[in-house]
Write an enzyme that holds these catalytic residues in place. Structure first.
Site, PDB file in Angstrom:
ATOM      1  CB  CYS A  64     -31.289 -27.274  38.783  1.00  0.00           C
ATOM      2  SG  CYS A  64     -29.895 -26.828  37.847  1.00  0.00           S
ATOM      3  CB  CYS A  67     -32.149 -23.306  35.732  1.00  0.00           C
ATOM      4  SG  CYS A  67     -32.778 -25.057  36.167  1.00  0.00           S
ATOM      5  CB  CYS A 113     -30.504 -29.562  35.355  1.00  0.00           C
ATOM      6  SG  CYS A 113     -32.005 -28.453  35.286  1.00  0.00           S
ATOM      7  CB  CYS A 136     -23.787 -41.116  42.232  1.00  0.00           C
ATOM      8  SG  CYS A 136     -22.487 -40.836  43.128  1.00  0.00           S
TER       9      CYS A 136
HETATM   10 ZN   LIG Z   1     -30.928 -26.522  35.917  1.00  0.00          ZN
END
Ligand SMILES: [Zn+2]
Length: 146
Positions: A64, A67, A113, A136
């Site tokens: 991500c 984060c 996420c 996707c």
């Molecule tokens: Zn994240």
């Protein structure tokens, strides 16, 4: 993971994340580029074929951009021909959060996420076996760690 699991998570609630990261809009603006902010924090979409990770084939983990949580593994990346990085399953079942999305007159399942709620893209039931899933994902929402 298969489409039934996706629908169950989107309908009945998501698996518990491995942790939580919560920041203010100002903190995200400081940390991210304008395009990353638009996509991940405002549910934007990059232009098809524009993402740097679209044609990436190096082995590694996709994390991500907000984060740093590991979200996808290159082993499960495939060429979908859509112009966005596509994966058949997440790196762990609880890495991703699912939510029904009826924006733009479509009925889709949004993927985020699970740690920081960053918008990643959508998941569709037309991927390759064995999961039959196609995640996707916007290139701008990911960092490839090789
Ligand atoms: Zn994240």
């Amino acid at each position: 993971m298969n489409w039934n699991d996706v629908i169950r998570y989107a309908t009945d609630g998501n698996p518990a994340p491995s942790g939580r990261v919560e920041k203010s809009e100002e903190e995200w603006l400081d940390q991210l580029t304008p395009e990353q902010f638009r996509i991940t924090r405002q549910k934007g979409t990059e232009r098809a074929g524009s993402g740097a990770l679209c044609i990436a084939h190096d082995p590694g983990k996709y994390s991500c951009v907000c984060c740093g949580e590991n979200l996808f593994d290159s082993t499960f990346k495939f060429e979908s021909g859509t112009g966005w990085p596509s994966f058949t399953i997440p790196i762990r079942e609880n890495a991703i959060k699912y939510e029904k999305d009826t924006a733009h007159g479509m009925s889709r399942v949004e993927v985020m996420c699970n740690v920081c709620d960053s918008h990643l893209g959508h998941v569709f039931p037309d991927g390759p076996e064995p999961s039959g899933l196609r995640y996707c994902v916007n290139s701008e929402s990911l960092i490839l760690e090789t």
